[in-house]
Design a protein around this motif. Structure first.
Motif, PDB file in Angstrom:
ATOM      1  N   THR A   1       0.878  -1.103   0.098  1.00  0.00           N
ATOM      2  CA  THR A   1      -0.080   0.101   0.047  1.00  0.00           C
ATOM      3  C   THR A   1       1.002   1.188  -0.050  1.00  0.00           C
ATOM      4  OG1 THR A   1      -1.790  -1.137   1.295  1.00  0.00           O
ATOM      5  CG2 THR A   1      -1.665   1.274   1.226  1.00  0.00           C
ATOM      6  N   ASP A   2       1.794   1.256   1.009  1.00  0.00           N
ATOM      7  CA  ASP A   2       2.565   2.416   0.994  1.00  0.00           C
ATOM      8  C   ASP A   2       3.591   2.646  -0.409  1.00  0.00           C
ATOM      9  OD1 ASP A   2       1.942   3.307   3.321  1.00  0.00           O
ATOM     10  OD2 ASP A   2       3.513   2.014   4.497  1.00  0.00           O
TER      11      ASP A   2
ATOM     12  N   ASN B   1       1.177   3.920  -2.752  1.00  0.00           N
ATOM     13  CA  ASN B   1       0.740   5.410  -2.712  1.00  0.00           C
ATOM     14  C   ASN B   1       2.205   6.247  -3.166  1.00  0.00           C
ATOM     15  OD1 ASN B   1      -1.509   4.890  -1.643  1.00  0.00           O
ATOM     16  ND2 ASN B   1      -0.656   5.113   0.543  1.00  0.00           N
ATOM     17  N   GLU B   2       3.215   5.777  -3.023  1.00  0.00           N
ATOM     18  CA  GLU B   2       4.446   6.703  -3.425  1.00  0.00           C
ATOM     19  C   GLU B   2       4.477   6.362  -5.087  1.00  0.00           C
ATOM     20  OE1 GLU B   2       9.357   6.739  -2.509  1.00  0.00           O
ATOM     21  OE2 GLU B   2       7.858   6.016  -1.134  1.00  0.00           O
TER      22      GLU B   2
ATOM     23  N   PRO C   1      -0.377  12.203  -2.001  1.00  0.00           N
ATOM     24  CA  PRO C   1      -0.201  11.881  -0.672  1.00  0.00           C
ATOM     25  C   PRO C   1      -1.469  11.770   0.005  1.00  0.00           C
ATOM     26  CG  PRO C   1       0.275  14.372  -1.243  1.00  0.00           C
ATOM     27  CD  PRO C   1      -0.151  13.462  -2.401  1.00  0.00           C
TER      28      PRO C   1
ATOM     29  N   SER D   1      -2.549   5.622   4.403  1.00  0.00           N
ATOM     30  CA  SER D   1      -1.222   4.907   4.592  1.00  0.00           C
ATOM     31  C   SER D   1      -1.594   3.180   4.822  1.00  0.00           C
ATOM     32  CB  SER D   1      -0.423   5.529   5.571  1.00  0.00           C
ATOM     33  OG  SER D   1      -1.098   5.198   6.976  1.00  0.00           O
TER      34      SER D   1
END
Length: 122
Positions: A29-30, A33-34, A39, A43
């Motif tokens: 997931t992180d 997201n990146e 943003p 998270s």
């Protein structure tokens, strides 16, 4: 961010009776997201907690959103993208680890083709 070996992730998830899978969900997931460069997404820790608290109802939404994030990351890199969210949603209902493997595979491919990715792999 780092590429993960899919076979080892599956084996660790089985050996630890799913505990490693929870860590894996947070990591993928992180990473997504990146890669999507937004943003405002939840998270990995928050997504996992909401999934546990809502007895996987949020997990269905999470799976769909992961498809959207991966599609956005593909589009930003000039790759063709399909509607992966529907596929991940269906897999989350039937056999969640397969969806997680597909998500990690997509993240690995994006990391492999991303020339700006210069972090050390472990």
């Amino acid at each position: 961010m780092k590429q993960r070996n899919l076979a080892l992730c599956i084996i660790f998830s089985i050996i630890t009776c799913g505990i490693y899978e929870l860590y894996w969900i947070v990591c993928v997931t992180d990473d997504a997201n990146e890669l999507s460069e937004n943003p405002n997404y939840a998270s990995g820790i928050l997504a996992l907690l909401l999934t546990i608290i809502t007895c996987n109802i949020y997990g269905l939404y999470w799976a769909y959103q992961m498809g959207e994030k991966i599609d956005i990351a593909k589009q930003k890199r000039g790759r063709t993208s399909s509607n992966s969210g529907i596929l991940y949603l269906i897999l989350q209902l039937i056999f969640p680890i397969i969806g997680l493997v597909l998500m990690q595979n997509e993240v690995n491919q994006l990391l492999d083709g991303d020339s700006s990715w210069k972090r050390v792999q472990y």
